[in-house]
Structures are given as C-alpha cells and as structure tokens.
Enzyme design. Structure first.
Site, PDB file in Angstrom:
ATOM      1  N   GLU A 117       0.833  -1.192   0.000  1.00 51.40           N
ATOM      2  CA  GLU A 117       0.000   0.000   0.000  1.00 51.40           C
ATOM      3  C   GLU A 117       0.876   1.253   0.000  1.00 51.40           C
ATOM      4  O   GLU A 117       1.948   1.285   0.591  1.00 51.40           O
ATOM      5  CB  GLU A 117      -0.929   0.009   1.222  1.00 51.40           C
ATOM      6  N   CYS A 130       3.534   8.533   1.170  1.00 50.18           N
ATOM      7  CA  CYS A 130       4.076   7.538   2.099  1.00 50.18           C
ATOM      8  C   CYS A 130       4.234   6.225   1.338  1.00 50.18           C
ATOM      9  O   CYS A 130       3.242   5.663   0.857  1.00 50.18           O
ATOM     10  CB  CYS A 130       3.128   7.382   3.276  1.00 50.18           C
ATOM     11  N   CYS A 137       5.863  -6.944   7.281  1.00 53.08           N
ATOM     12  CA  CYS A 137       6.815  -6.375   8.230  1.00 53.08           C
ATOM     13  C   CYS A 137       7.210  -7.453   9.222  1.00 53.08           C
ATOM     14  O   CYS A 137       6.427  -8.352   9.528  1.00 53.08           O
ATOM     15  CB  CYS A 137       6.190  -5.179   8.955  1.00 53.08           C
ATOM     16  N   CYS A 141       5.500  -4.484  16.008  1.00 54.99           N
ATOM     17  CA  CYS A 141       5.169  -3.423  16.955  1.00 54.99           C
ATOM     18  C   CYS A 141       3.712  -3.607  17.379  1.00 54.99           C
ATOM     19  O   CYS A 141       2.824  -3.705  16.527  1.00 54.99           O
ATOM     20  CB  CYS A 141       5.397  -2.052  16.328  1.00 54.99           C
ATOM     21  N   CYS A 144       0.787  -1.376  15.977  1.00 55.99           N
ATOM     22  CA  CYS A 144       0.792  -1.112  14.537  1.00 55.99           C
ATOM     23  C   CYS A 144       0.084  -2.227  13.778  1.00 55.99           C
ATOM     24  O   CYS A 144       0.412  -3.409  13.938  1.00 55.99           O
ATOM     25  CB  CYS A 144       2.233  -0.970  14.043  1.00 55.99           C
ATOM     26  N   CYS A 376      -1.512   6.718  10.083  1.00 47.23           N
ATOM     27  CA  CYS A 376      -0.273   6.142  10.596  1.00 47.23           C
ATOM     28  C   CYS A 376      -0.556   4.881  11.403  1.00 47.23           C
ATOM     29  O   CYS A 376      -1.393   4.869  12.305  1.00 47.23           O
ATOM     30  CB  CYS A 376       0.433   7.183  11.468  1.00 47.23           C
TER      31      CYS A 376
END
Length: 402
Positions: A117, A130, A137, A141, A144, A376
């Site tokens: 994305e 962005c 990933c 985290c 997230c 975010c």
C-alpha cells in the site's frame, strides 16, 4: 469512496510480461540498453533520454519519446515495457487522503503476486507520499496494524519508485497533464507530490540497499527532482544502519520511538530488545546530516494510560538532550482487534505543552485517512484476504457508489 480498479482474477494484458524500465536506475537502464545491442558509445545519451521521458515527463509508452529514433523505439518496445505496479484498489478519504493497494509482478513464474500500500496525504502547500519498502513487516510493533502482517520480502528500488510513478500518474503530476481535482489537494506550487516518506509497510533499514538506490533516483535533479531534505526515512531503530544511511545517502531521519523506558519500548517496539534506547539515542546524536537545519523527527504515538503521562513527557525531554530534534505526537489510530486506545485530547495537549516549553517543536499530527485505514500505523493489505465472491461484491458496491 472506494474504487476497485481491477479484479484479482483479471487476465494479464498483452505485453505485461515484458520487464519494465520504469523505476530503474541510470546504471540499470544502461545495462538494459546494452542487452538489446545499443552501442556503448551512445548509451549515455540514450539513458538521459529515457530518464527524461520516464521520470520528468511520465511516459507510459515508448512512442511518446519523440526525440528517440523510431528504430530504437521499436527495439525497446520489443523487449521492454514501462509498466507500473498494478492498481488493485484506490480509496479516497473524505479529507482527500488517497490510498492505493498495488499489486507487484511475480518474481518467478507461478508465484502469487504480492501487494503493498501507498498513501498520498495532501495539504494546502504540499503533498506527501508515504511509500512501502517491504511486503509485510517483521517488527511486530504491538500498536501497529502493519506489524500483524507477516514479512514476505523486501521491495526492489524499482518497486519503490513504481509507487511514486503510480501516484503521479493518478494525480496528473507531470508537465502538461491535467491535474487531479478533489478535496484537500494542494493549491500552491506546481507539483502535487512534493515530499516522500518511507513510513509505509516494512522497516526501511531492513531493505537498505533498495531504499538507498530509490532515494538516489528520487533525488536526481534531471528526473523526479525531490531534494533529500524532502525525503524522510523512518526507522524503528535498526542502529547499525543509521550511521551508514546518513553517511552514504543523507536523507532526513525519523525515529519511531513511542516510549522512553526500555521495559515499555520492549513491548511496543520489540526491536528495542536488540537495540535498546541508549544505543538508539547515541546513533541519533552522531547521525552525520543532523543539524539545527536538519532535525531528526521523533515519532511518538499517544496511547491512553500507556505512555502519555506528564512524567513520560519530562523523561522524553531529558532523553533528547544533545540531539537536534523535533517531536511528532501521533494520536493513536485504531484498527480492528487492537487493545490500545488513543489518549484523551487534554492529555495530548498537556504532553505537548511540556515538550514545547522545554524548547522542542511538538506538533500533534492531525489524523488523516482514518475512514480508509490510511492513517499512521493502519496500513495492511486487507484485500489480499478477500475471497473471489467478496471481491466481486466489493467491485459491485464501488460501481454502485460511482
């Protein structure tokens, strides 16, 4: 509004299997020309021509390259294309934020294509794109959404640049093109994509080679022409690569901090167990480009009852002593299944005031694109989980909305 551009099961267009020159560095364009027999003595000129058309003019066919001979255009078209990553879904938020789910070409025959994305965040005087650096990933985290998606692989530099080309294509951001219109788009300046942040899916410093190569392409003044002060790499704290990034590449640096104590950061940002706060802060103090003119941004997500007390704010100020810094306070953006809540607004303002009185810029980032999970910490390729029936239903809903 959500618009389905193309189904997952759509047939591959003729010629789509040809390797794309869009996104390649000058060195790789040189090699591509050599592979089709262009003499070495004329390759530099030809590379400059391709560079101009691909990155400055946004060409999508070789026929547009009017200062390239017809013979060479034909040879190029026989062996190469100028394809970008494929848009699977485009979403436009009520605030003008745009998110694209992009399908990448399979690396090997028979491999299932992967998706990433990219998000465009418009403001009155700028437009920030962005970009993602990995498929998935590996950092996990806990706050997230992207961290809940498994890591598949690093992106290539061309795939990173491809996200920029897609955004500029969709926005009409090349000379002579009709610019996109809509809520929130920049009204000043002659460009819609003015800044790039490596804050999408993945940890950029775990894809260091691709990110470094992509930054050099982005910053080339004869093409995309985005100065390195307009390019920011955000890391969760891959300490060994921070100095290398500053020395060899030199973009702006952002640190995904979120806690001032190792015990809490170990939970929120697990890479802290490998590179604790003291090591991270020393890498920031010695980051080669850092100065009062090129401050390091420390990102701090505000989690209710977790990291948002006045004591945390004072500890953050103390932690940043000796670092040219600014603090970006991020109201937590919820996502399905999260255990965290966003701090109350009064708590965020009190935290910001403590930091500001200590002499640090501490803007509170306005949440953007929450209604399309583009804010975010919310990026995740949810569409890859849809069944064929669900995809058809989504496409029908989008068509009805239009």
């Amino acid at each position: 509004m959500t618009r389905m551009i193309e189904e997952f099961s759509a047939p591959v267009p003729a010629g789509a299997a040809l390797p794309s020159l869009a996104g390649l560095s000058r060195e790789k364009l040189n090699l591509a020309l050599g592979a089709i027999g262009v003499p070495e003595r004329e390759r530099r000129m030809r590379v400059n021509q391709l560079w101009h058309w691909i990155y400055l003019r946004g060409a999508t066919t070789f026929e547009e390259m009017t200062n390239v001979s017809k013979h060479l255009r034909a040879r190029l078209a026989e062996s190469y294309g100028l394809a970008r990553p494929e848009i699977v879904v485009e979403q436009v938020s009520q605030d003008g934020t745009r998110k694209w789910l992009l399908r990448l070409p399979a690396e090997t025959p028979g491999e299932r294509p992967h998706e990433v994305e990219a998000v465009y965040i418009p403001e009155r005087d700028r437009g920030t794109l962005c970009v993602s650096s990995q498929v998935g990933c590996t950092l996990n985290c806990s706050f997230c959404h992207t961290g809940t998606q498994r890591l598949v692989r690093n992106l290539t530099a061309a795939e990173i640049i491809g996200q920029v080309l897609v955004a500029r294509d969709r926005l009409g951001d090349y000379p002579g093109q009709e610019r996109a219109v809509g809520p929130g788009l920049p009204t000043e300046g002659d460009r819609l994509v003015t800044n790039i942040v490596f804050m999408g899916m993945g940890e950029p410093l775990y894809a260091y080679d691709s990110v470094a190569e992509a930054i050099e392409i982005l910053a080339d003044g004869d093409g995309l022409g985005l100065g390195k002060r307009r390019i920011t790499v955000s890391t969760s704290g891959v300490v060994p690569e921070i100095e290398r990034l500053g020395r060899d590449v030199g973009p702006m640096l952002a640190i995904s901090l979120h806690a001032v104590r190792d015990d809490l950061r170990d939970v929120l940002v697990p890479i802290n167990k490998k590179y604790p706060i003291a090591q991270l802060m020393e890498a920031c103090r010695t980051y080669p480009p850092a100065s009062n003119a090129k401050r390091i941004t420390f990102e701090y997500v505000m989690l209710k009852g977790v990291n948002d007390s006045p004591a945390d704010a004072r500890a953050l100020v103390k932690l940043l002593e000796g670092v040219p810094a600014k603090i970006n306070l991020i109201p937590f953006n919820p996502w399905p299944g999260t255990k965290y809540e966003c701090s109350d607004w009064e708590t965020i303002e009190r935290f910001s005031d403590i930091v500001f009185r200590a002499g640090y810029a501490s803007p509170v980032r306005t949440p953007r694109g929450r209604d399309i999970l583009a804010a975010c910490g919310q990026l995740k390729s949810e569409t890859e989980k849809l069944s064929a029936r669900e995809r058809l239903a989504l496409r029908a809903m989008a068509a009805a909305a239009e």
